[in-house]
Design an enzyme around this catalytic site. Structure first.
Site, PDB file in Angstrom:
ATOM      1  N   GLU A 423       0.736  -1.251  -0.151  1.00 33.88           N
ATOM      2  CA  GLU A 423      -0.038  -0.117  -0.158  1.00 33.88           C
ATOM      3  C   GLU A 423       0.888   1.410   0.425  1.00 33.88           C
ATOM      4  OE1 GLU A 423      -1.890  -0.019   3.901  1.00 33.88           O
ATOM      5  OE2 GLU A 423      -2.467   1.713   4.072  1.00 33.88           O
ATOM      6  N   ASP A 496      -0.837  -2.402   5.923  1.00 31.48           N
ATOM      7  CA  ASP A 496      -0.686  -1.238   7.202  1.00 31.48           C
ATOM      8  C   ASP A 496      -1.803  -2.462   8.477  1.00 31.48           C
ATOM      9  OD1 ASP A 496       1.242   0.594   6.905  1.00 31.48           O
ATOM     10  OD2 ASP A 496      -0.482   2.411   6.730  1.00 31.48           O
ATOM     11  N   ASP A 498      -4.206  -1.443  10.105  1.00 35.28           N
ATOM     12  CA  ASP A 498      -5.230  -0.605  10.813  1.00 35.28           C
ATOM     13  C   ASP A 498      -6.454  -0.933  10.044  1.00 35.28           C
ATOM     14  OD1 ASP A 498      -4.880   0.550   8.289  1.00 35.28           O
ATOM     15  OD2 ASP A 498      -3.935   2.818   9.110  1.00 35.28           O
ATOM     16  N   ASP A 500      -7.574   1.188   7.547  1.00 36.24           N
ATOM     17  CA  ASP A 500      -7.547   1.371   5.746  1.00 36.24           C
ATOM     18  C   ASP A 500      -6.662  -0.129   5.083  1.00 36.24           C
ATOM     19  OD1 ASP A 500      -8.928   3.742   6.237  1.00 36.24           O
ATOM     20  OD2 ASP A 500      -7.283   5.299   4.754  1.00 36.24           O
TER      21      ASP A 500
END
Ligand code: 28G
Length: 629
Positions: A423, A496, A498, A500
């Site tokens: 990403e 990541d 998280d 997102d």
């Protein structure tokens, strides 16, 4: 007489010995699937009793000690001795294919994937205890690896009207590579059974943890309710599923159909309640009839301009459950889940033709919606094919055709190579420095890719990010897919840790699931687990991947310096290598499709239109890695 009796018992012993010698021949495998097969065999027996109209409630419990208990409130397996000297109970428990020998065969219409019966479960269990409640008494018999430990004993009294069978078994550790039952796998199968046997209540419990899990299934609406349930997070074209039930030559057919506003087809077939994942003659009969009925109707109503609607056009957005019951099912295919009986194709074809033509004539509003959708699909299909052919032409160009963003590895040996889909450009840069340049390629993605569940296929295939991805992987998609052109053996999603990052991972997985499902089936798709924390103690670094792990480590080593990683971008190349890219130390989660209904649900729910269930799901499964897709 005595001789005959002992000869018979030797034969029984031989039967079960064969099961222990070659378990995979009877239950498919001795891994997780095989272990769960044991459960289905027992539950199917209880379902047979329900189909005989004698049982209304079935309960399945995973016990604390990894044994499993099934309870039904049927008549209880007969315990009285036969003229043969054995009770029905002992015959059911120790004779292969028990039930097949009995005259009333129509009764035994269900049966497991391989229809091997309870005796196989008994043979493959270290211990099995069966209790029968009948005529006011509670009977019990214990078996060890299929052999009765003693006679049937009366262990208590009960009300005359309280009847049923209770089986508890402990799978044999000498046979199975895992002994751990999976609640969600059992629950998914039991849900199917509840849809296929309307009115029967089936409860599944997981008693292993202090917080007990419990699912209760009871569907009075049968397969119509099944179709509604599959579509529950989709936008439907008509509220009431099309439903019919017919019979020819003792082939009983039930069909439920509901169209949704999407691009794919979803047909689930069942033969005697067995999920025929590989399809078969019932499915081809259905497809032929559906295509013909819709075309006939459309041309009769002058809705077509010469051209015909293809089967794919007519099935776009279709959700269907086809359940048939037949006398002698022949299962073929790799996993024995493909129906082979050739006569069934014609039977199903003619029953569906008649019922569907009738339905379309009588329901012009729904009929028009179905035809319009198919006509739209025919138009979109030719446009999408043009777009796909474009992607293919780009691919043919070869090495110079690789996307500029791809940092390729030097090895050309597909078996050794992997591509990290990363990403963002900044994490991509770190990954480039961190990687083993011989075997690891890096493809950075710009933020979020298109949601393929919502976007038009033409748009999907003309988006730059997706074209890059397809070109880098090499296989092309859908009908142009070619596994031989795969350029990396591992395709690793690295985002990541998280929300997102999880969203991006889900978008990518959705793309793979819809456009190159073969890669998931083939085990090429992985998600890299990136660490949540770095724990530093006396100059030494330790990385952990969950909050529970953090607590564990801190409890062990005491006070330490804890850094939370907000994203991959915060790590330097060495940290990224150590934690997420070094094949010796990284944690990869292989993505698999255990259960296509469930996987489809998960994707539709996560990625589709309807927001309610999606939010709930994300809240309950904060970590994508926990989702067994
Ligand atoms: C709890 C776990 C799994 C079952 C029954 C009930 C009968 C039965 C089962 O009979 C032999 C064959 C046909 C008569 C049948 C009881 C008729 C009268 C039964 C189960 C003898 C098997 N009374 N419930 N088998 N039949 N539940 N649950 O296995 O001719 S197996």
């Amino acid at each position: 007489m005595t001789e005959q009796y002992s000869a018979k018992s030797i034969k029984v012993l031989e039967g079960l010995e064969a099961v222990r010698k070659r378990p995979a021949m009877y239950i498919g495998s001795t891994s997780k699937d095989g272990l769960h097969h044991l459960v289905y065999e027992i539950v199917d027996n209880a379902v047979d009793e329900a189909q005989a109209g004698e049982c209304t409630k079935i309960e399945v419990s995973i016990n604390k000690d990894e044994s499993l208990t099934v309870v039904d409130d049927g008549r209880g397996i007969p315990v009285e001795k036969h003229s043969s000297g054995k009770s029905a109970l002992e015959v059911v428990m120790t004779k292969l294919h028990a039930g097949g020998k009995f005259e009333n065969k129509a009764y035994q219409i269900s049966g497991g994937l391989h229809g091997v019966g309870v005796s196989c479960v008994n043979a493959l269990s270290e211990k099995l205890v069966v209790q029968v409640k009948r005529k006011g008494k509670i009977y019990e018999q214990t078996y060890l690896r299929g052999n009765p430990k003693g006679k049937i004993k009366i262990v208590g009294n009960t009300d005359k009207n309280d009847t049923g069978t209770i089986v508890t078994f402990w799978p044999d550790k000498d046979i199975f590579s895992t002994l751990v039952f999976d609640f969600s796998v059992i629950s998914a199968r039991v849900r199917e059974l509840a849809f296929l046997n309307p009115g029967v209540q089936i409860v599944v419990k997981d008693l292993r943890k202090s917080e007990v899990k419990k699912d209760v299934f009871k569907y009075d609406g049968g397969i119509s309710e099944f179709v509604k349930w599959i579509n529950r997070s989709k936008t439907i074209l008509h509220s009431k599923p099309i439903y019919f039930k017919k019979e020819i030559n003792s082939t009983i057919l039930e069909v439920a159909i509901q169209y949704v506003d999407s691009y794919k087809e979803n047909i689930f077939g069942f033969v005697n309640t067995i999920n025929t994942i590989e399809g078969g003659t019932h499915i081809s009969g259905f497809k032929t009839a559906l295509t013909r009925a819709v075309n006939d109707y459309a041309s009769k109503k002058a809705m077509l301009k010469n051209e015909k609607l293809s089967g794919d056009d007519v099935r776009e957005g279709l959700t269907a459950v086809i359940s048939i019951r037949i006398k002698d099912p022949q299962f073929e295919g790799q996993t024995k889940t493909k129906l082979g009986n050739s006569e069934v194709k014609g039977y199903v074809d003619s029953m569906v033709s008649v019922a569907l033509s009738e339905y379309l004539e009588e329901n012009p509003v729904v009929a028009n919606k179905i035809v319009s959708k198919a006509v739209d699909s025919a138009k979109a299909r030719s446009a999408a094919k043009k777009a796909r052919d474009l992607v293919r032409r780009k691919n043919v160009i070869g090495f110079s055709g690789m996307p500029g963003k791809l940092t390729d590895c030097s090895s050309k040996k597909m078996e050794r190579t992997e591509v990290y889909i990363v990403e963002g450009d900044s994490a991509g840069g770190t990954a480039k420095n961190a990687r083993d340049r011989e075997t690891q390629a890096i493809l950075p993605l710009k933020g979020k890719i298109l949601n393929v569940e919502k976007a038009n296929p033409v748009k999907v295939l003309s988006s730059e990010e997706i074209t890059n991805l397809i070109t880098a992987i090499g296989t092309n998609v859908k009908e142009n897919f070619d596994l031989n052109r795969l350029r990396y053996s591992k395709i690793i999603i690295m985002t990541d840790a998280d929300v997102d990052g999880q969203h991006i991972a889900t978008l990518l997985l959705t793309f793979f699931f819809r456009y190159v499902p073969e890669l998931i089936e083939n085990g090429n798709i992985f998600v890299a687990m990136s660490p949540l924390y770095r724990i530093r103690k006396s100059g030494k670094d330790n990385y952990v991947y969950s909050n529970e792990e953090l607590e564990k480590v801190l409890a062990k080593i005491g006070k330490a310096d804890v850094q939370r990683f907000k994203g991959l971008g915060e790590m330097d190349a060495k940290q990224l290598w150590d934690t997420t890219m070094n094949p010796k130390t990284r944690i990869l989660k292989k993505i698999s499709i255990d259960d296509s209904i469930r996987a489809d649900q998960v994707f539709s729910m996560l990625m589709g239109e309807v927001v309610g269930p999606r939010r709930k799901f994300i809240e309950q499964n904060a970590n994508i890695a926990e989702v067994d897709i």
